[in-house]
Write a protein that holds these residues in place. Structure first.
Motif, PDB file in Angstrom:
ATOM      1  N   UNK A   1       1.280  -0.776  -0.163  1.00 32.61           N
ATOM      2  CA  UNK A   1       0.012   0.067  -0.029  1.00 32.61           C
ATOM      3  C   UNK A   1       0.500   1.204  -0.256  1.00 32.61           C
ATOM      4  N   UNK A   2       1.568   1.526   0.721  1.00 28.40           N
ATOM      5  CA  UNK A   2       3.159   2.667   0.830  1.00 28.40           C
ATOM      6  C   UNK A   2       3.209   2.342  -0.463  1.00 28.40           C
ATOM      7  N   UNK A   3       4.208   1.423  -1.148  1.00 28.42           N
ATOM      8  CA  UNK A   3       4.611   2.000  -2.470  1.00 28.42           C
ATOM      9  C   UNK A   3       3.815   1.723  -3.358  1.00 28.42           C
TER      10      UNK A   3
ATOM     11  N   UNK B   1       9.480   4.069 -15.011  1.00 26.66           N
ATOM     12  CA  UNK B   1      10.216   3.922 -14.321  1.00 26.66           C
ATOM     13  C   UNK B   1       9.847   3.205 -12.957  1.00 26.66           C
ATOM     14  N   UNK B   2       8.121   2.971 -12.760  1.00 25.33           N
ATOM     15  CA  UNK B   2       7.426   2.585 -11.372  1.00 25.33           C
ATOM     16  C   UNK B   2       7.496   0.848 -12.395  1.00 25.33           C
ATOM     17  N   UNK B   3       7.498   0.387 -13.700  1.00 23.01           N
ATOM     18  CA  UNK B   3       6.994  -0.656 -13.497  1.00 23.01           C
ATOM     19  C   UNK B   3       8.824  -1.344 -13.718  1.00 23.01           C
ATOM     20  N   UNK B   4       9.413  -0.800 -13.531  1.00 24.80           N
ATOM     21  CA  UNK B   4      10.883  -1.490 -13.466  1.00 24.80           C
ATOM     22  C   UNK B   4      11.430  -1.574 -12.207  1.00 24.80           C
ATOM     23  N   UNK B   5      11.030  -0.733 -11.522  1.00 23.40           N
ATOM     24  CA  UNK B   5      10.743  -1.016  -9.851  1.00 23.40           C
ATOM     25  C   UNK B   5      10.198  -2.182 -10.133  1.00 23.40           C
ATOM     26  N   UNK B   6       8.863  -2.198  -9.642  1.00 26.21           N
ATOM     27  CA  UNK B   6       8.130  -3.671  -9.399  1.00 26.21           C
ATOM     28  C   UNK B   6       8.882  -4.594  -9.578  1.00 26.21           C
ATOM     29  N   UNK B   7       9.134  -4.557 -11.276  1.00 26.82           N
ATOM     30  CA  UNK B   7      10.178  -5.960 -10.934  1.00 26.82           C
ATOM     31  C   UNK B   7      11.615  -6.347 -10.584  1.00 26.82           C
TER      32      UNK B   7
ATOM     33  N   UNK C   1       1.509  -0.032 -15.390  1.00 23.36           N
ATOM     34  CA  UNK C   1       1.780  -0.739 -15.778  1.00 23.36           C
ATOM     35  C   UNK C   1       0.619  -0.990 -17.519  1.00 23.36           C
ATOM     36  N   UNK C   2      -0.636  -0.774 -17.341  1.00 28.22           N
ATOM     37  CA  UNK C   2      -1.692  -1.774 -18.428  1.00 28.22           C
ATOM     38  C   UNK C   2      -1.883   0.879 -18.665  1.00 28.22           C
ATOM     39  N   UNK C   3      -2.084   1.351 -17.840  1.00 35.21           N
ATOM     40  CA  UNK C   3      -2.921   2.886 -18.252  1.00 35.21           C
ATOM     41  C   UNK C   3      -1.091   2.998 -18.655  1.00 35.21           C
ATOM     42  N   UNK C   4      -0.544   3.559 -17.900  1.00 32.57           N
ATOM     43  CA  UNK C   4       0.588   4.548 -17.335  1.00 32.57           C
ATOM     44  C   UNK C   4       1.702   4.072 -19.290  1.00 32.57           C
ATOM     45  N   UNK C   5       1.622   2.630 -19.514  1.00 36.12           N
ATOM     46  CA  UNK C   5       3.147   2.396 -20.520  1.00 36.12           C
ATOM     47  C   UNK C   5       1.828   2.578 -21.245  1.00 36.12           C
ATOM     48  N   UNK C   6       0.365   2.190 -21.737  1.00 38.28           N
ATOM     49  CA  UNK C   6       0.074   1.838 -22.851  1.00 38.28           C
ATOM     50  C   UNK C   6       0.146   4.020 -23.484  1.00 38.28           C
TER      51      UNK C   6
ATOM     52  N   UNK D   1      -0.525   1.864  -8.413  1.00 38.08           N
ATOM     53  CA  UNK D   1      -0.581   0.541  -8.499  1.00 38.08           C
ATOM     54  C   UNK D   1      -0.080  -0.347  -9.808  1.00 38.08           C
ATOM     55  N   UNK D   2       0.433  -1.306  -9.748  1.00 36.89           N
ATOM     56  CA  UNK D   2       1.004  -2.571 -10.728  1.00 36.89           C
ATOM     57  C   UNK D   2       0.015  -2.683 -11.725  1.00 36.89           C
TER      58      UNK D   2
END
Length: 188
Positions: free
Chosen positions: A138-140, A165-171, A152-157, A147-148
């Motif tokens: 939740x904090x992240x 940057x966030x998705x790379x951090x998630x991975x 990953x879906x809206x932001x990257x599209x 969120x992921x």
């Protein structure tokens, strides 16, 4: 009919379905992300009186709540009605590694009972994984501005650099959790 539904859908069906939903959301001027549901729920409860962050028109965001309710109901249906009777196909190497970490019936259930049960929850391992892990997620999500699914879906599209940057951090975080932190937690 249930056999068809309970099988994983191929990429050429599920991929275009995601594209269709994203296109409809873009046309409607909406963004997709599950973490927004918490903000909407807090706004409904009156949190806007305490914090400026929650002063939003929650009626405009009710579709988020409907989406999450649908996801919860879909998960319930999938875990009860569409549950496969046979064990999950795991490689023997994976089963051996999980058994070495204390997961004795690896592959019998989708979620290992040693972790995802009431008995497992009241252990130190269960508390750390569920409560502290849930707080950190939740904090992240708040710290990353979504969120992921949102990134990953809206932001990257939408070709947003912060989402990349966030998705790379998630991975990276997922790899660290899988290979370093989770084995330590499972041996508690």
């Amino acid at each position: 009919m249930i056999e068809f539904i309970s099988q994983p859908w191929p990429w050429y069906v599920s991929g275009p379905a995601i594209v269709l939903v994203m296109g409809l959301l873009l046309l409607a001027g909406k963004t997709f992300g599950v973490s927004d549901t918490l903000r909407t729920t807090c706004a409904i409860g009156g949190a806007g009186k305490v914090s400026e962050f929650f002063k939003i028109d929650w009626k405009d965001q009710l579709w988020n709540i409907v989406f999450v309710i649908g996801a919860i109901l879909g998960g319930l249906i999938a875990s009860t009605i569409l549950q496969q009777p046979e064990a999950i196909a795991l490689s023997p190497d994976t089963v051996d590694k999980l058994q070495a970490l204390g997961i004795q019936n690896a592959g019998e259930n989708f979620l290992p009972e040693e972790i995802f049960s009431w008995e497992g929850f009241v252990t130190v391992r269960g508390f750390v994984m569920m409560v502290i892990g849930g707080f950190l997620i939740g904090f992240g999500a708040r710290y990353a501005g979504g969120c992921t699914s949102g990134h990953a879906i809206t932001g990257l599209s939408n070709l947003q650099l912060p989402s990349l940057i966030a998705v790379i951090g998630f991975f990276i975080g997922g790899l660290i959790m899988t290979y370093f932190i989770l084995p330590s937690l499972l041996t508690l």
